[in-house]
Write a protein that holds these residues in place. Sequence first.
Motif, PDB file in Angstrom:
ATOM      1  N   ASP A  16       0.714  -1.057   0.094  1.00 23.08           N
ATOM      2  CA  ASP A  16      -0.048  -0.133  -0.004  1.00 23.08           C
ATOM      3  C   ASP A  16       0.845   1.323   0.036  1.00 23.08           C
ATOM      4  O   ASP A  16       0.241   2.315   0.044  1.00 23.08           O
ATOM      5  CB  ASP A  16      -1.063  -0.083   1.020  1.00 23.08           C
ATOM      6  N   ASP A  17       1.987   1.141  -0.101  1.00 23.37           N
ATOM      7  CA  ASP A  17       2.903   2.249  -0.422  1.00 23.37           C
ATOM      8  C   ASP A  17       3.566   2.451  -1.582  1.00 23.37           C
ATOM      9  O   ASP A  17       4.181   1.495  -2.457  1.00 23.37           O
ATOM     10  CB  ASP A  17       4.163   2.423   0.562  1.00 23.37           C
ATOM     11  N   SER A  51      -4.392  -1.013  -5.556  1.00 22.61           N
ATOM     12  CA  SER A  51      -3.746  -0.734  -6.837  1.00 22.61           C
ATOM     13  C   SER A  51      -4.103   0.490  -7.496  1.00 22.61           C
ATOM     14  O   SER A  51      -3.535   1.064  -8.316  1.00 22.61           O
ATOM     15  CB  SER A  51      -4.024  -2.097  -7.503  1.00 22.61           C
ATOM     16  N   ARG A  52      -5.254   0.833  -7.470  1.00 24.75           N
ATOM     17  CA  ARG A  52      -5.802   2.066  -7.994  1.00 24.75           C
ATOM     18  C   ARG A  52      -5.087   3.278  -7.452  1.00 24.75           C
ATOM     19  O   ARG A  52      -4.920   4.288  -8.154  1.00 24.75           O
ATOM     20  CB  ARG A  52      -7.444   2.462  -7.564  1.00 24.75           C
ATOM     21  N   ALA A  53      -4.697   3.364  -6.199  1.00 19.59           N
ATOM     22  CA  ALA A  53      -3.734   4.607  -5.661  1.00 19.59           C
ATOM     23  C   ALA A  53      -2.505   4.355  -6.196  1.00 19.59           C
ATOM     24  O   ALA A  53      -1.875   5.543  -6.327  1.00 19.59           O
ATOM     25  CB  ALA A  53      -3.869   4.318  -4.133  1.00 19.59           C
ATOM     26  N   HIS A  54      -1.933   3.078  -6.532  1.00 19.26           N
ATOM     27  CA  HIS A  54      -0.689   3.139  -7.108  1.00 19.26           C
ATOM     28  C   HIS A  54      -0.805   3.960  -8.292  1.00 19.26           C
ATOM     29  O   HIS A  54       0.353   4.555  -8.846  1.00 19.26           O
ATOM     30  CB  HIS A  54      -0.181   1.749  -7.290  1.00 19.26           C
ATOM     31  N   GLN A  55      -1.981   3.648  -9.139  1.00 21.38           N
ATOM     32  CA  GLN A  55      -1.971   4.055 -10.585  1.00 21.38           C
ATOM     33  C   GLN A  55      -1.806   5.548 -10.552  1.00 21.38           C
ATOM     34  O   GLN A  55      -1.294   6.140 -11.365  1.00 21.38           O
ATOM     35  CB  GLN A  55      -3.254   3.401 -11.071  1.00 21.38           C
ATOM     36  N   ILE A  58       2.115   6.600  -8.921  1.00 18.86           N
ATOM     37  CA  ILE A  58       3.207   6.226  -9.441  1.00 18.86           C
ATOM     38  C   ILE A  58       4.047   7.399 -10.331  1.00 18.86           C
ATOM     39  O   ILE A  58       5.322   7.439 -10.226  1.00 18.86           O
ATOM     40  CB  ILE A  58       3.303   4.820 -10.209  1.00 18.86           C
ATOM     41  N   VAL A  59       3.303   7.939 -11.259  1.00 20.28           N
ATOM     42  CA  VAL A  59       3.894   9.063 -12.153  1.00 20.28           C
ATOM     43  C   VAL A  59       4.448  10.243 -11.411  1.00 20.28           C
ATOM     44  O   VAL A  59       5.784  10.478 -11.417  1.00 20.28           O
ATOM     45  CB  VAL A  59       3.059   9.433 -13.245  1.00 20.28           C
ATOM     46  N   PRO A  60       3.659  10.990 -10.420  1.00 19.75           N
ATOM     47  CA  PRO A  60       4.221  11.866  -9.408  1.00 19.75           C
ATOM     48  C   PRO A  60       5.366  11.559  -8.483  1.00 19.75           C
ATOM     49  O   PRO A  60       6.286  12.243  -8.595  1.00 19.75           O
ATOM     50  CB  PRO A  60       3.086  12.445  -8.699  1.00 19.75           C
ATOM     51  N   VAL A  93       1.015  -2.639 -11.256  1.00 21.73           N
ATOM     52  CA  VAL A  93       1.157  -1.296 -11.563  1.00 21.73           C
ATOM     53  C   VAL A  93       2.742  -1.007 -11.710  1.00 21.73           C
ATOM     54  O   VAL A  93       3.173  -0.369 -12.420  1.00 21.73           O
ATOM     55  CB  VAL A  93       0.487  -0.456 -10.538  1.00 21.73           C
ATOM     56  N   GLY A  94       3.686  -1.421 -10.678  1.00 23.60           N
ATOM     57  CA  GLY A  94       4.938  -0.952 -10.558  1.00 23.60           C
ATOM     58  C   GLY A  94       5.781  -1.746 -11.766  1.00 23.60           C
ATOM     59  O   GLY A  94       6.606  -1.083 -12.447  1.00 23.60           O
TER      60      GLY A  94
END
Length: 340
Positions: A16-17, A51-55, A58-60, A93-94
């Motif tokens: 979750d991080d 997984s939604r939060a990772h999406q 991840i870019v920022p 995602v990663g």
Amino acid sequence: MSKENIYILGIESSCDDTSAAVLCNDTILSNVVASQKIHEDYGGVVPELASRAHQSNIVPVVNQAIKKAGITKSQLHAVAFTRGPGLMGSLLVGTSFAKSLAYGLDIPLIDVNHMQGHILAHFISEDDYLKPPFPFLAMTISGGHTQIVKVNRYFDMEVIGETIDDAVGEAYDKSGKILGLGYPAGPQIDKLAQKGNPKAFKFTKPKVDGLNFSFSGLKTAILYFVQRETKGNPDFVKDNLADICASIQYTIVGILMNKLKLAVKQTGIIHIAIGGGVSANSGIRAALKNAEQKFGWTTYIPKFEYTTDNAAMIAIVGYLKYLEKDFSDFNVMATARLKI
């Protein structure tokens, strides 16, 4: 180590991080972590929300890590990412992002085992931090993992003990939930334990042969204990919270230390490295320091920011693999139950 400056981007998204870090050789230039607070409302990590939060993050997070490191993407030599173990949706995602970035920059892709990351985080260069010599014993204790690993070389590791059910972090969180504490409960129990009597209440330690661990029985014992005591006194938990937390912590630390003592006895290795988020626990740290004086051990605990899930530990593994030219194929897949 190589004299040339090697820049590695590390990406961690196993739970979750969302984290990204940049290393120059074995030195951290940046280590950015975006935590997900939404799981607190549910008392645990919700995989789909993670997984939604990772999406979204991840870019920022990657952009910030590169900017904070003071380099450009064109200076990167490789992209390292967590392949597993972890939550499959989060890992994907990663993995997908790392593949795309490495492919676009035409640089090597390096897959990393999350558990090796916790262990090899000890080899991040820090002022005044002594790195463990080979061979050493590594105990990784976190919300999802409890392992004792014999480490012969960087990538020569043998798991000699692990949990057969709950991890130590889960034992803290589930106990906290029984006591009405929020998530994550580990830091709260630790804080309260420092104000209580660790021998106020006795909880039976599970009997597991060898170096393996079990914490599910302890959780059940705590549940039955609370149910029994609150029948006679509805305010029992509130009136005795610090003592209950201290007794829980005393029991958990005792379980961990007993297994470590046995591991030292069986292997003859007295260099002990600890990692994972639970290594921040004051009771565990105090027990390890006591063991140094009592048994002649040497213990190694990295900076707190390198013990929780973070990309710096992924990047250091990436750097060590880069030196060996141990690169990944772009067809590599995330694996939720990846073994060391």
